[in-house]
Design an enzyme around this catalytic site. Sequence first.
Site, PDB file in Angstrom:
ATOM      1  N   ILE A  82       0.868  -1.342  -0.362  1.00 22.22           N
ATOM      2  CA  ILE A  82      -0.113   0.342  -0.341  1.00 22.22           C
ATOM      3  C   ILE A  82       0.931   1.555   0.105  1.00 22.22           C
ATOM      4  CG2 ILE A  82      -1.941  -1.262   1.260  1.00 22.22           C
ATOM      5  CD1 ILE A  82      -1.377   0.066   4.060  1.00 22.22           C
ATOM      6  N   ASP A  83       0.323   2.435  -0.680  1.00 17.77           N
ATOM      7  CA  ASP A  83       1.128   3.415  -0.204  1.00 17.77           C
ATOM      8  C   ASP A  83       1.964   4.076   1.232  1.00 17.77           C
ATOM      9  OD1 ASP A  83       0.809   4.040  -3.328  1.00 17.77           O
ATOM     10  OD2 ASP A  83      -1.077   5.177  -2.405  1.00 17.77           O
ATOM     11  N   ARG A  84       2.776   4.222   0.771  1.00 19.49           N
ATOM     12  CA  ARG A  84       3.138   4.614   1.393  1.00 19.49           C
ATOM     13  C   ARG A  84       2.439   6.277   2.572  1.00 19.49           C
ATOM     14  NH1 ARG A  84       9.385   8.242   2.096  1.00 19.49           N
ATOM     15  NH2 ARG A  84       9.269   8.756   4.126  1.00 19.49           N
ATOM     16  N   PHE A  85       2.024   6.757   2.288  1.00 20.46           N
ATOM     17  CA  PHE A  85       1.373   7.773   3.090  1.00 20.46           C
ATOM     18  C   PHE A  85      -0.115   7.483   3.313  1.00 20.46           C
ATOM     19  CE2 PHE A  85       4.145  10.406   0.664  1.00 20.46           C
ATOM     20  CZ  PHE A  85       4.935  10.605   1.570  1.00 20.46           C
ATOM     21  N   THR A  86      -0.584   6.235   2.734  1.00 21.89           N
ATOM     22  CA  THR A  86      -1.577   5.156   3.080  1.00 21.89           C
ATOM     23  C   THR A  86      -1.561   4.629   4.350  1.00 21.89           C
ATOM     24  OG1 THR A  86      -2.106   5.241   0.833  1.00 21.89           O
ATOM     25  CG2 THR A  86      -3.104   3.925   2.785  1.00 21.89           C
TER      26      THR A  86
END
Length: 173
Positions: A82-86
């Site tokens: 999953i995305d870094r900022f998620t």
Amino acid sequence: MLAAVKKVPRKRSYRSGTQHRRQPRFSRELAILYEDDAVVAVNKPAGLLAVPVEGSDAPSALSLLSADLKAQRQRALVVHRIDRFTSGVLLFAKTKPDRDALVRQFLAHTPVRQYFAVVRGHLSAKQGMLVHYFRREGMYQRLSTVRDSKAARAELKYSVERSLRAHSCELRW
């Protein structure tokens, strides 16, 4: 029912020759939500990488979990990202056969993944799909194009669940 949450301490690391950097906003511990002989589910906070980024010494969920499992003579294998900022739940396998079985399930879209997001502004379409192509290069993925025969298609369907004054709430799957 989930097992008790286990905290994995994070190690501090700085590149040599650089000045003190601002600390990330997430906790210095990684919460393990579930663990058995085959899998480990962790709660990845926003801001923490799921897997290492080439050329960076920033911590990742994989590196933190791997360090913890190494002491038990086990390993963590990436099943999905999953995305870094998620923030959200990340699933890791402990053996290659378990990883392969889980990856096949994710490729077949058997597990349902849902995300809830609040975005700045309003989307013109109330629902839609974003499509990107990623090429695997070793342990890393690179953004690619549809013309790349070795690239995998990634789809993200979304729908606006509610509009706020200056934001939209979206459910993504």
